[in-house]
Structures are given as C-alpha cells and as structure tokens.
Design a protein around this motif. Structure first.
Motif, mmCIF file in Angstrom:
data_model
loop_
_atom_site.group_PDB
_atom_site.id
_atom_site.type_symbol
_atom_site.label_atom_id
_atom_site.label_comp_id
_atom_site.label_asym_id
_atom_site.label_seq_id
_atom_site.Cartn_x
_atom_site.Cartn_y
_atom_site.Cartn_z
ATOM 1 N N VAL A 1 0.833 -1.200 0.000
ATOM 2 C CA VAL A 1 0.000 0.000 0.000
ATOM 3 C C VAL A 1 0.871 1.254 0.000
ATOM 4 C CG1 VAL A 1 -1.579 1.365 1.397
ATOM 5 C CG2 VAL A 1 -1.994 -1.066 1.073
ATOM 6 N N SER A 2 1.873 1.244 0.859
ATOM 7 C CA SER A 2 2.703 2.440 1.005
ATOM 8 C C SER A 2 3.488 2.744 -0.260
ATOM 9 C CB SER A 2 3.661 2.269 2.180
ATOM 10 O OG SER A 2 2.934 2.141 3.386
ATOM 11 N N THR A 3 3.723 1.720 -1.052
ATOM 12 C CA THR A 3 4.459 1.930 -2.297
ATOM 13 C C THR A 3 3.713 2.869 -3.230
ATOM 14 O OG1 THR A 3 5.406 -0.273 -2.114
ATOM 15 C CG2 THR A 3 5.498 0.756 -4.260
ATOM 16 N N GLN A 4 2.396 2.953 -3.049
ATOM 17 C CA GLN A 4 1.606 3.815 -3.935
ATOM 18 C C GLN A 4 1.914 5.283 -3.712
ATOM 19 O OE1 GLN A 4 -2.607 2.661 -4.963
ATOM 20 N NE2 GLN A 4 -2.376 1.522 -3.097
ATOM 21 N N ASN A 5 2.365 5.612 -2.520
ATOM 22 C CA ASN A 5 2.507 7.018 -2.191
ATOM 23 C C ASN A 5 3.878 7.596 -2.479
ATOM 24 O OD1 ASN A 5 0.344 5.836 -0.739
ATOM 25 N ND2 ASN A 5 0.135 7.744 0.361
ATOM 26 N N ALA A 6 4.716 7.410 -1.539
ATOM 27 C CA ALA A 6 5.876 8.276 -1.425
ATOM 28 C C ALA A 6 7.114 7.679 -2.057
ATOM 29 C CB ALA A 6 6.126 8.551 0.048
ATOM 30 N N SER A 7 8.209 8.034 -1.510
ATOM 31 C CA SER A 7 9.491 7.577 -1.990
ATOM 32 C C SER A 7 9.529 6.055 -1.963
ATOM 33 C CB SER A 7 10.601 8.133 -1.094
ATOM 34 O OG SER A 7 10.310 7.816 0.250
ATOM 35 N N VAL A 8 9.537 5.479 -3.146
ATOM 36 C CA VAL A 8 9.541 4.026 -3.230
ATOM 37 C C VAL A 8 10.906 3.473 -2.867
ATOM 38 C CG1 VAL A 8 8.713 2.146 -4.672
ATOM 39 C CG2 VAL A 8 8.100 4.511 -5.213
ATOM 40 N N GLU A 9 11.843 4.362 -2.741
ATOM 41 C CA GLU A 9 13.218 3.972 -2.511
ATOM 42 C C GLU A 9 13.352 3.086 -1.271
ATOM 43 O OE1 GLU A 9 15.149 5.881 -4.604
ATOM 44 O OE2 GLU A 9 14.079 7.763 -4.898
ATOM 45 N N ARG A 10 14.134 2.093 -1.429
ATOM 46 C CA ARG A 10 14.536 1.259 -0.299
ATOM 47 C C ARG A 10 13.374 0.565 0.405
ATOM 48 N NH1 ARG A 10 16.336 6.148 0.826
ATOM 49 N NH2 ARG A 10 15.147 6.116 2.754
ATOM 50 N N VAL A 11 12.190 0.633 -0.145
ATOM 51 C CA VAL A 11 11.061 -0.017 0.510
ATOM 52 C C VAL A 11 11.278 -1.516 0.535
ATOM 53 C CG1 VAL A 11 8.599 -0.513 0.384
ATOM 54 C CG2 VAL A 11 9.417 1.797 -0.034
ATOM 55 N N GLY A 12 11.805 -2.033 -0.579
ATOM 56 C CA GLY A 12 12.019 -3.463 -0.659
ATOM 57 C C GLY A 12 12.983 -3.949 0.411
ATOM 58 N N GLU A 13 14.113 -3.280 0.527
ATOM 59 C CA GLU A 13 15.117 -3.721 1.504
ATOM 60 C C GLU A 13 14.602 -3.526 2.927
ATOM 61 O OE1 GLU A 13 17.477 -5.663 0.728
ATOM 62 O OE2 GLU A 13 16.614 -5.331 -1.256
ATOM 63 N N ARG A 14 13.880 -2.429 3.104
ATOM 64 C CA ARG A 14 13.296 -2.187 4.427
ATOM 65 C C ARG A 14 12.341 -3.325 4.788
ATOM 66 N NH1 ARG A 14 13.139 3.030 6.834
ATOM 67 N NH2 ARG A 14 13.011 4.196 4.876
ATOM 68 N N LEU A 15 11.546 -3.701 3.805
ATOM 69 C CA LEU A 15 10.584 -4.783 4.029
ATOM 70 C C LEU A 15 11.294 -6.064 4.434
ATOM 71 C CD1 LEU A 15 7.773 -6.031 3.879
ATOM 72 C CD2 LEU A 15 8.081 -6.283 1.413
ATOM 73 N N MET A 16 12.361 -6.390 3.712
ATOM 74 C CA MET A 16 13.103 -7.613 4.027
ATOM 75 C C MET A 16 13.670 -7.561 5.446
ATOM 76 S SD MET A 16 12.698 -9.626 1.603
ATOM 77 C CE MET A 16 13.782 -10.868 2.268
ATOM 78 N N ARG A 17 14.200 -6.415 5.795
ATOM 79 C CA ARG A 17 14.795 -6.277 7.116
ATOM 80 C C ARG A 17 13.734 -6.500 8.204
ATOM 81 N NH1 ARG A 17 16.654 -0.820 7.272
ATOM 82 N NH2 ARG A 17 17.030 -1.114 5.044
#
Lengths: 201, 201
Positions: free
Chosen positions: A173-189
């Motif tokens: 959901v959050s990917t729809q909004n703001a800085s998509v940057e690093r969301v993937g790595e954050r998610l994994m962490r």
DNA sequence: ATCCAACGAGACCGATCGGTATCGCTTGAG
DNA sequence: CTCAAGCGATACCGATCGGTCTCGTTGGAT
C-alpha cells in the motif's frame, strides 16, 4: 509477475489465441486503471480483437474480472509452491522467499499497489464471486503462512504470521505514495526481524 | 471519526444545511460503495436534496470527492493534534494513541478498509487533485510520525516510523478479509513491540 | 412588506456503459 | 474439397452516467 504478453500491437508471427490476448490486455488495463474504469471495448481494442470475440469467451465482464483474479492468485500460489519444493525442509527460507518475491515486485507496481487490495476496494459486495475468490485466496495464504511459522519453530505462529501479513500488505500500500526507494530492503529487514524475534531463544 | 450526521431521514428539527447533508451522504456512500460506484443522484437522494442543489455547492463530482477526502484527512490530523496537546512531552504516548485510534476504528470499517487506500485504488491518475491530496496527507503523517519516533529517542526513527506505517496500513487492509477478531489488540501489541525494540537499551 | 438568493422538483442533454445481433471472411479438420 | 466454427467489423439496444436548464416555492434579512 505475469504480464507475459508484449505491450505492442498484434505481432505478425506467433500471435497468441484471442482468449489469451484478452486476458493479457485485461491484466494490463485492470492493473493500471482499475476494474470499473476500464470498459470491455478498451480491453478488446488493446487485445487487438473485438467486443464480440470477448463475449464468446467470457459470459460477462464480471466473469472476465474473476478469471483475471484467478490467474493472479494462481501466480502467487505457484511462487509459494515453487519455494516449497526448493526448500522442503526450511520453512524459514520459504517465508523469506515469499517476502523477497513481494519486495522485488514493489518497484514494478509502483504507484499502483496490489491488484487484490485495489480490487477489494472496487468490490464492496461480499457476495461478489470475484471478492469471494480474493478472500479465499488470502485465507489460504494466511493459513499456509501460519503453518510455515509453526514449522519454523516460532513461539507464536499466529502472531508472527499476522505480523508478517500486516507488514507485507502495508508495504504494498505504502508503495503507492511516497518515496519508493529502499522499501524493498526495508521490508526484508522487517520480516527478518519478525522471524528472529519470534524464534525460541 | 467523522460520520457526524445521523443516518436517518431528514429530521424534522435542526436539519443541517444542504451542503453538510450532502457531505455526510457522500461520506457514507463513498465509504461503503466506493467513488466510482456511487452516482451524484444517489448522493443527492440520500442527502434528502436534489442534484441541482449539489451542483450549486460543488463544481463537479470530482470536487465533491476532493472535499470529502479533505475532511477525512482533517479528521485524522485533528486526532493527531489532540494527542499532541494531551501528551506534549510524551511522544511515545502520542504514537500509541494514534495506533489505538486506528485499532478502535477497525471494527467500524469492517470489510470496507481505509477510505484513503480504497480511493487510491480508484484514482490511478497521479495528477488527480484528490490523489495529490491523499499523497500530501500521507507524507505529512509520515513526517510527523518520524519526528515523534525521533523525539521518543528511538535508535532509527525512519525505520521505526516505516515499520509502524506498514503495520497500520496492513491491519486496515487485512480487516477487509478474514476474521476481524482481535485485530485491534494484535495491532496494539505489534506497535508496542516496535517501540520497545527500537528503544535505546 | 418586500425582495433576492437558495432551494426542491424534474425534464433534458450527449456520452458511455455492458451486452446483443448480423454479416462476411478466414481456416483448418474431416 | 467442403463446410462449419471461430473470427473481425459494425451497427445497435436500453440503461445510466455526469452535468445543465427551467421554473415555481420559500424564507430570512432589510
């Protein structure tokens, strides 16, 4: 995931049968614009065919929507299965693999979110077949994830599975909004952290 | 939050002005059925007025949608503000208060999810004013939450805020599907855990 | 008492929706 | 070779959409 069909016009060679082209077009348009915003004419156009051909393969637009969601759900389940055969005795790797799959998919769905979540928003009627399909799929995934958490020896499998589910959905959901940057790595962490935290010490 | 207007017919006494009734009706219908699924006629009917009266107060349907979302966003911000004045020197209490607010609201939105998330699904165009409004609101909330995490002395405010955001959004999405039971308490437990985990030891 | 602005009611508009009917053309299995 | 099934094109249907126009009523400030 999916989006197997090329984006271009009907290629001169090796054109897929109309039914597949229609499903590809529907996938593309439903994902990008939403269910209600896309008319059957537009789907037929993008598939390089006509409305009549569409209605020869699908009884109604709803039926097409349902079939599309069925395919998307099957794709997800296939990834799950594939992870299971790849790591038969490592439930933890299966969980992380699923998270990795979602994380890697995030940039691709940038600003458009998860098809399931978006479709739920457009299908308020709980009796709608497509909605029932989504709910059944989500329920199955949740059950499976809980099972994996149990097999991984986590102290509270239900809690851990819910936590992971929340984080996975929230990230999409959050990917729809703001800085998509690093969301993937954050998610994994985060998922990694959930697993560690619920492990028996 | 919101839903201030009674659900009943136009009461005989103390009837709100048409504009407010229209906004109440829009809130109710947009939330329950979705933006695209609700026609302006239906909104006017439910508000006990006419389409003409609606168009005297709102230039277009889009403008009404935008105003509705503006109100919803303001309601959320108001809760945030209220928590800030209630716990001026306790950022942790503010964060938990916000989570509590979301958690308590979950049963109310059962099977219908968060208005923002649902609206995003129906507004694929990033240039749409209503969408820009949502994104700006979410960005503001994220900034505010990150600030609170920093003031709370968490070791990695960005990470903690993202984690909380994911969990909050994910919980609202998941409420649409399955057993809504205990989702609120589970959510509180998770947020509490995030705070504890990121605290300096 | 007056007057103007907001209101309720309902007809109306063009566009588009999901879905159907008709009619040649192609094509591949028998 | 034949012929039926699937196909593309197009016109069409009723319903509904967002939005406009007209008109008669009403009620609160001056």
């Amino acid at each position: 995931m999916a989006n197997t069909g090329r984006a271009g016009r009907q290629s001169r060679v090796a054109t897929l049968p109309p039914r597949e082209r229609i499903l590809d077009a529907a996938e593309e348009l439903f994902t990008r614009e939403g269910i209600k915003a896309v008319g059957v004419q537009a789907i037929a156009d993008r598939a390089g065919t006509t409305k009549m051909a569409l209605y020869r393969h699908f009884a109604t637009k709803d039926a097409l929507v349902e079939e599309w969601l069925r395919i998307v759900a099957a794709d997800y389940t296939a990834v799950f299965d594939q992870l299971e055969t790849a790591h038969p005795d490592d439930p933890r790797a299966q969980i992380l693999g699923m998270a990795r799959f979602i994380a890697d998919g995030l940039p691709g769905i940038s600003h458009r979110g998860c098809p399931f979540i978006n479709s739920l928003a457009e299908l308020p009627d709980r009796a709608h077949p497509a909605r029932r399909l989504i709910e059944a799929h989500k329920a199955g995934q949740a059950r499976r994830l809980t099972g994996l958490c149990a097999r991984a020896g986590l102290t509270d499998p239900d809690e851990a599975a819910a936590e992971i589910t929340f984080v996975l959905e929230g990230a999409q959901v959050s990917t729809q909004n703001a800085s998509v940057e690093r969301v993937g790595e954050r998610l994994m962490r985060i998922v990694q952290g959930v697993l560690d935290r619920h492990s028996a010490r």
